[in-house]
Structures are given as C-alpha cells and as structure tokens.
Design an enzyme around this catalytic site. Sequence first.
Site, short mmCIF file in Angstrom:
data_model
loop_
_atom_site.label_atom_id
_atom_site.label_comp_id
_atom_site.label_asym_id
_atom_site.label_seq_id
_atom_site.Cartn_x
_atom_site.Cartn_y
_atom_site.Cartn_z
N LYS A 1 6.96 -1.01 8.86
CA LYS A 1 6.52 -0.97 7.51
C LYS A 1 5.30 -1.65 7.30
CE LYS A 1 11.37 -1.98 6.19
NZ LYS A 1 12.21 -2.97 5.86
N GLU B 1 -1.77 1.13 13.22
CA GLU B 1 -1.05 0.06 13.16
C GLU B 1 -2.11 -0.94 12.08
OE1 GLU B 1 1.45 -1.23 13.76
OE2 GLU B 1 1.79 -1.83 15.80
N ASP B 2 -1.13 -1.91 11.77
CA ASP B 2 -1.64 -3.01 10.69
C ASP B 2 -2.38 -4.16 11.69
OD1 ASP B 2 0.80 -4.00 11.64
OD2 ASP B 2 1.51 -4.58 9.94
N ASP C 1 -0.70 -7.37 18.26
CA ASP C 1 -0.58 -8.71 18.87
C ASP C 1 -0.10 -8.73 20.50
OD1 ASP C 1 -0.23 -11.26 18.89
OD2 ASP C 1 1.15 -11.58 17.14
N LYS D 1 -5.46 -8.82 17.80
CA LYS D 1 -5.35 -10.35 18.06
C LYS D 1 -5.20 -10.40 19.50
CE LYS D 1 -2.26 -12.63 15.69
NZ LYS D 1 -0.74 -13.31 15.44
N VAL E 1 -0.53 -14.42 10.53
CA VAL E 1 -1.44 -14.07 9.12
C VAL E 1 -0.20 -13.12 8.50
CG1 VAL E 1 -3.53 -13.97 9.87
CG2 VAL E 1 -2.48 -11.97 10.42
N ASP F 1 3.83 -9.41 7.04
CA ASP F 1 4.60 -10.02 6.11
C ASP F 1 5.18 -11.52 7.07
OD1 ASP F 1 8.10 -9.34 7.15
OD2 ASP F 1 6.39 -8.70 8.07
#
Length: 179
Positions: free
Chosen positions: A43, A99-100, A103, A131, A153, A159
């Site tokens: 999401k 992608e947000d 990681d 990241k 974050v 979220d």
Amino acid sequence: MLEKDISETIVSRARIHSEIERLARELTEDYQDKCPIVLGLLKGCIPFLSDLVQKLDFHLELGFMDVSSYYGGLQAAAAVRIEQDLDMAVADRHVLIAEDIVDSGRTLKAVIDLLRHRGAKSVKVVTLLDKPAGRKEGYNPDYIGVEIPDVFVVGYGLDYEGLYRNLPFVGLLKPAIYE
C-alpha cells in the site's frame, strides 16, 4: 495532530516533490515509445505513485500487486508473501516498479524474479527512498529519489502498524510510540 508523534523530518514535502520532478524527467526520457506497465506495490506506493505518474509524459498502464515482507513491527520478515497478484500479462512488456522505499531488497527481488519468470522484457525500479545500509539482497534500484540512513521512517505512504501513511513528509517516529 500526527506530527506530534514525529521526532524529526527526514525528507520534507518540498524535497519529495522536487525529487519526483527529477525522477519524472529521467523516466520520461528513458520510457518514450515503450508504454511500460508502471507497477505499484501496495500500500505504501500510493502517494509516490500517484504524484509520479501525473508527471510522466509517455503512454503507460498501471498495475498493482500487494506484496508484503513486513507483518507489523519494525523489521522485515524473512518470507515475502503475495497478497494480490498483478492482473495483466507482462510477457514482452517493460515493467517499471514504483516503490516508496527499498530497504532489505527481499520484496523487490521476489517480485523482479517473478516478473522475469513471466517473460517481462525489462524490469526496473524507481523508488522515492533508498536505504542501502539495510540491504540484504544486494539489489540496487535503477532510479533513486533520496538515499536515507538505516532508520525506521513513516509518512508519505510508509507506515507503522498501518498508521502514519498520510503524513505529507517522511519522518522518524518517536521511540515512545513503538517501545
């Protein structure tokens, strides 16, 4: 009200929009005449994907998958789970995953491997946040907005237990919230 839970802003609203403008210019140059599937991984991608596609000046199709490697909490789980699969064929198509954050790289590696197995002509990744210190899979995104340190974050799609996605910036959550 939500901002009271944030100890520090990592990426401001202005910086986010500046990076999206830059990324959109690069992508528009690279994807002219390719009509890619721009694939959002739900999401967290929604704010980034929404703002990004409005700036892209080429034909594209939107697709979505719900893929998870976080099951609540702060650390990525070892397994990647597909909750909702893409509803279009990718064979002989260019796919651009939006992608947000990248990681550990586990989720992306699983999705990229799946799309390649299904015959995608190319698979590239555009991410707002990278990241690299958290990387486990050695995968590096093709288009990067902002590199951030190895901190947890929230905001702008990211979220903690389903909350804080609607912050217009990216920030550090106060430890008192999750301890």
